[in-house]
Write an enzyme that holds these catalytic residues in place. Structure first.
Site, short mmCIF file in Angstrom:
data_model
loop_
_atom_site.label_atom_id
_atom_site.label_comp_id
_atom_site.label_asym_id
_atom_site.label_seq_id
_atom_site.Cartn_x
_atom_site.Cartn_y
_atom_site.Cartn_z
N ASP A 263 36.38 67.39 38.32
CA ASP A 263 36.91 66.20 37.63
C ASP A 263 37.56 66.59 36.31
OD1 ASP A 263 35.80 64.80 39.70
OD2 ASP A 263 34.37 63.68 38.49
N ASP B 119 31.27 67.65 35.57
CA ASP B 119 31.86 67.94 36.88
C ASP B 119 33.14 68.74 36.68
OD1 ASP B 119 33.58 67.65 39.23
OD2 ASP B 119 32.00 66.33 39.98
N THR C 103 22.31 64.90 48.81
CA THR C 103 21.43 65.94 49.39
C THR C 103 21.64 67.29 48.70
OG1 THR C 103 23.07 66.61 51.00
CG2 THR C 103 21.61 64.80 51.64
N ARG D 263 29.90 69.77 47.91
CA ARG D 263 28.46 69.52 48.09
C ARG D 263 28.25 68.01 48.11
NH1 ARG D 263 24.78 70.67 42.70
NH2 ARG D 263 25.74 69.00 41.52
#
Ligand code: PRP
Ligand code: URA
Length: 210
Positions: free
Chosen positions: A204, A201, A107, A103
């Site tokens: 990550d 995340d 946006t 993604r």
């Protein structure tokens, strides 16, 4: 579309450890594996079985085996890879396809960058693996492809879900054979599209911020 938030003491404790910002990468990977095997218990309960004969050391008996066609596992690259090993442990006969979805962090729109799945999925059950369901954009784009290829049922297994994502997937696939099985339904998304409290995340934390 159905949503199932799996409540279990082991799951709750493992999700808490997963969220902890001090949990190191290796332990995070273990937890993702352990959690998906626990979620798989619920996620696979509608798999069809057929009878088979087996001979124990004592006597022949009738048992069960999974009915065909083989289920397909699809980890969404990259974070979904962290759930593949656990799912393969409980469903070793499943085939594996790969879908790369990322993604755009501004946006929040998903983009598909890799597709290594069969062209046709007729009559097959597909298990989509992705730890995070945030806005729902990534999962929706993945499920659209699977349904367009003829999948009989799509079961998405996520570790942490946001209410907005669950709602978006539910709205998009209201009358379709889609289920979301998750270990936690969190509070909200923040202004950057991150799940709160979430775990940060997932990609990550599994593989490093490369
Ligand atoms: C994360 C996550 C989902 C997606 C969820 O992937 O693994 O795929 O974000 O967000 P959404 O519901 O708002 O679409 P990311 O795009 O960060 O890619 P990565 O797995 O490569 O880190
Ligand atoms: N993707 C992640 O990895 N974490 C979030 O909180 C939202 C999307």
């Amino acid at each position: 579309m159905k949503t199932l938030v799996v409540e279990h003491p082991l799951i709750a404790a493992k999700v808490t450890e997963l969220r902890d910002e001090t949990t190191p990468m290796a332990r995070f990977q273990e937890l993702a594996t352990e959690l998906v095997t626990l979620l798989a218990f619920e996620a696979t309960k509608e798999l069809e079985i057929e009878s088979t004969e087996v001979k124990t050391p004592v006597s022949p008996t009738t048992g069960s085996k999974l009915a065909g066609p083989l289920p397909l596992l699809v980890p969404i690259l990259r974070a979904g890879l962290g759930m593949l090993h656990g799912m393969q442990q409980v469903l070793p006969s499943a085939e594996v396809g790969f879908l790369g979805v990322v993604r755009n962090e501004e946006t929040l729109q998903p983009a598909i960058y890799a597709d290594r799945m069969p062209d046709r999925l007729d009559n097959r059950i597909v298990f989509v693996l992705d730890p995070m369901l945030a806005t729902g954009g990534s999962l929706i784009s993945a499920i659209e492809i699977m349904l367009a290829r003829g999948a009989k049922k799509v079961i998405a297994i996520t570790l942490i879900s946001a209410p907005q994502g669950v709602e978006a997937v539910g709205k998009k696939f209201a009358n379709q054979n889609v289920t979301v099985v998750t270990s936690a339904l969190d509070e909200k998304l923040n202004e950057h599209g991150y799940i709160v409290p979430g775990l940060g995340d997932a990609g990550d934390r599994l593989f490093g911020a490369c």
